[in-house]
Design an enzyme around this catalytic site. Sequence first.
Site, PDB file in Angstrom:
ATOM      1  N   HIS A 139      -4.056  14.254   0.302  1.00  0.00           N
ATOM      2  CA  HIS A 139      -4.297  13.413   1.483  1.00  0.00           C
ATOM      3  C   HIS A 139      -3.149  13.553   2.480  1.00  0.00           C
ATOM      4  CE1 HIS A 139      -5.331  10.018   4.002  1.00  0.00           C
ATOM      5  NE2 HIS A 139      -4.173   9.444   3.739  1.00  0.00           N
TER       6      HIS A 139
ATOM      7  N   GLU B  39     -10.501   3.826   3.228  1.00  0.00           N
ATOM      8  CA  GLU B  39      -9.538   4.563   2.411  1.00  0.00           C
ATOM      9  C   GLU B  39      -9.872   4.305   0.950  1.00  0.00           C
ATOM     10  OE1 GLU B  39      -5.479   3.811   3.456  1.00  0.00           O
ATOM     11  OE2 GLU B  39      -5.686   4.720   5.441  1.00  0.00           O
TER      12      GLU B  39
ATOM     13  N   THR C 185      -8.819  -5.743   3.409  1.00  0.00           N
ATOM     14  CA  THR C 185      -8.699  -4.866   2.244  1.00  0.00           C
ATOM     15  C   THR C 185      -9.692  -5.381   1.216  1.00  0.00           C
ATOM     16  OG1 THR C 185      -6.347  -4.430   2.647  1.00  0.00           O
ATOM     17  CG2 THR C 185      -7.185  -3.995   0.426  1.00  0.00           C
TER      18      THR C 185
ATOM     19  N   ASP D 206      -8.822   0.140   1.513  1.00  0.00           N
ATOM     20  CA  ASP D 206      -7.899  -0.380   2.521  1.00  0.00           C
ATOM     21  C   ASP D 206      -8.383   0.108   3.890  1.00  0.00           C
ATOM     22  OD1 ASP D 206      -5.733  -1.904   3.303  1.00  0.00           O
ATOM     23  OD2 ASP D 206      -4.374  -0.203   3.313  1.00  0.00           O
TER      24      ASP D 206
ATOM     25  N   GLU E 239      -9.130   3.998  -2.651  1.00  0.00           N
ATOM     26  CA  GLU E 239      -7.909   3.745  -3.400  1.00  0.00           C
ATOM     27  C   GLU E 239      -8.225   3.032  -4.718  1.00  0.00           C
ATOM     28  OE1 GLU E 239      -4.555   2.163  -1.334  1.00  0.00           O
ATOM     29  OE2 GLU E 239      -5.282   2.749   0.659  1.00  0.00           O
TER      30      GLU E 239
ATOM     31  N   ARG F 293      -7.797   3.723  12.806  1.00  0.00           N
ATOM     32  CA  ARG F 293      -6.929   4.881  13.037  1.00  0.00           C
ATOM     33  C   ARG F 293      -6.354   4.911  14.455  1.00  0.00           C
ATOM     34  NH1 ARG F 293      -5.700   6.654   7.953  1.00  0.00           N
ATOM     35  NH2 ARG F 293      -7.597   7.028   6.738  1.00  0.00           N
TER      36      ARG F 293
ATOM     37  N   LYS G 140      -3.984  -2.142   9.699  1.00  0.00           N
ATOM     38  CA  LYS G 140      -4.310  -2.319   8.285  1.00  0.00           C
ATOM     39  C   LYS G 140      -4.401  -3.786   7.870  1.00  0.00           C
ATOM     40  CE  LYS G 140      -4.266   2.021   6.965  1.00  0.00           C
ATOM     41  NZ  LYS G 140      -3.413   2.406   5.843  1.00  0.00           N
TER      42      LYS G 140
ATOM     43  N   GLN H 268      -3.607   2.337  14.732  1.00  0.00           N
ATOM     44  CA  GLN H 268      -2.434   2.800  13.996  1.00  0.00           C
ATOM     45  C   GLN H 268      -1.681   3.894  14.748  1.00  0.00           C
ATOM     46  OE1 GLN H 268      -3.269   3.902   9.951  1.00  0.00           O
ATOM     47  NE2 GLN H 268      -1.224   4.696   9.572  1.00  0.00           N
TER      48      GLN H 268
ATOM     49  N   ASP I  80       0.842  -1.190   0.000  1.00  0.00           N
ATOM     50  CA  ASP I  80       0.000   0.000   0.000  1.00  0.00           C
ATOM     51  C   ASP I  80       0.877   1.240   0.000  1.00  0.00           C
ATOM     52  OD1 ASP I  80      -2.566   1.194   0.019  1.00  0.00           O
ATOM     53  OD2 ASP I  80      -2.329   1.682   2.135  1.00  0.00           O
TER      54      ASP I  80
ATOM     55  N   GLU J  98     -10.321  12.531   7.074  1.00  0.00           N
ATOM     56  CA  GLU J  98     -10.284  13.857   6.462  1.00  0.00           C
ATOM     57  C   GLU J  98     -11.666  14.505   6.425  1.00  0.00           C
ATOM     58  OE1 GLU J  98      -7.455  13.786   2.807  1.00  0.00           O
ATOM     59  OE2 GLU J  98      -8.133  11.730   3.165  1.00  0.00           O
TER      60      GLU J  98
END
Length: 422
Positions: A139, A205, A263, A239, A207, A243, A259, A246, A132, A370
Amino acid sequence: MTHPNDPSLRSFIAVAPTSDFPIQNLPYGVFSTPADPAPRVGVAIGDFILDLAALEAAGLLDAGAPVFAKPAINDFMALGPQAWTQVRRRISQLLRRDHPELRDNAALRQRALVARKDARLHLPLAVAGFTDFYSSKEHASNVGAMFRDKSNPLLPNWLHIPIGYNGRASTVVVSGTPVRRPCGQLKPPTAETPVFAPSRRLDFELEMGVVIGQGSRLGERLTEAQAEDMIFGFTLLNDWSARDVQQWEYVPLGPFQAKAFATTISPWIVTREALESFRVAGPRQDPEPLPYLRQSGRNNYDMTLDVSLRSAQMDAPQRICRTNFKYMYWSSVQQLVHHASSGCAMNVGDLLGSGTISGPERDQRGSMLELSWSGAEPLPLASGESRSFLEDGDTLSITGWCQGEGYRIGFGECEGTIQPAT
């Protein structure tokens, strides 16, 4: 033979102008049916799936080896770019409204054309490895402004190198697979020690997944042209990210359990060839990358991407993001070149995540982190609810397409519903 990307091409199968799957697309997937539960390779056309294993058995499609009565497209990808081009041209020919071989063979049509609504879609490839990246400047700038320095949000290396990490191939799942809320170590700001508990800041996420169709040797580096030839196609990718897990675990080695739990990818892989008409130049890169990362081609794509959320209380999904793949600072080709720059061997079936795709406007932010600005600005929903991060029962769906003249090249849907932690 007419080029498969020709906008004037039409199939004998009726395809609506808003369909993701016109004859100009022909994305690959793996499917099964109640009548034939063996997974095999097909391409989407309108509301149908064309069974390539059936065409292969009937002698109408020859890739050079028997590769379509398989539960993944890996064996087909391993045949290389020349076979990819020849097969796509042949499939396009068989589906044309002015070509009789399949059109006028009622018995074969009955066997080879399956309604998508009657089929089960499977993970389309055996994922050899998953990497990834973190390649959207918008971002990375948003995240840096939230957690580091608003006036200088990017870390010193970001403009020089496509940042990435090695993820887990074992938890790549196909669209529609439920996503279990992960547990992990969390350390609230006011706590002195961590606890083990369900993630409270579960995120998506937005992607694109890059599917590698050719391998490289250990110790071999890649040129821009070699890397481009190795890319078979693209798929939607989410993905999922915990948070809070992490935030506690990422120093000093980066993401791990935050993570590793899931996915999600869409069931269709759109070939690089089908996207050729939609290539565009990416953003200007300043400072100029080191020589091995410089690119001469237009390696970005004008591709609209939508994200919708539907809570358990909502009757219909609500769009929460619309952005475009063209904004990516580091292209997929540059990511692959960099991946192999140390001599890292790439394998058929490797999957590269583009990294979260955000744009310059607020509604173009490709994550809840975000969109809610880390929870400071909760996102209002039509149901009267609001979201800072994903709740149990929420369904998150990603769609994407490139718009042509009277047709669109789409990817289907990449969807997952959050289930409670165990």
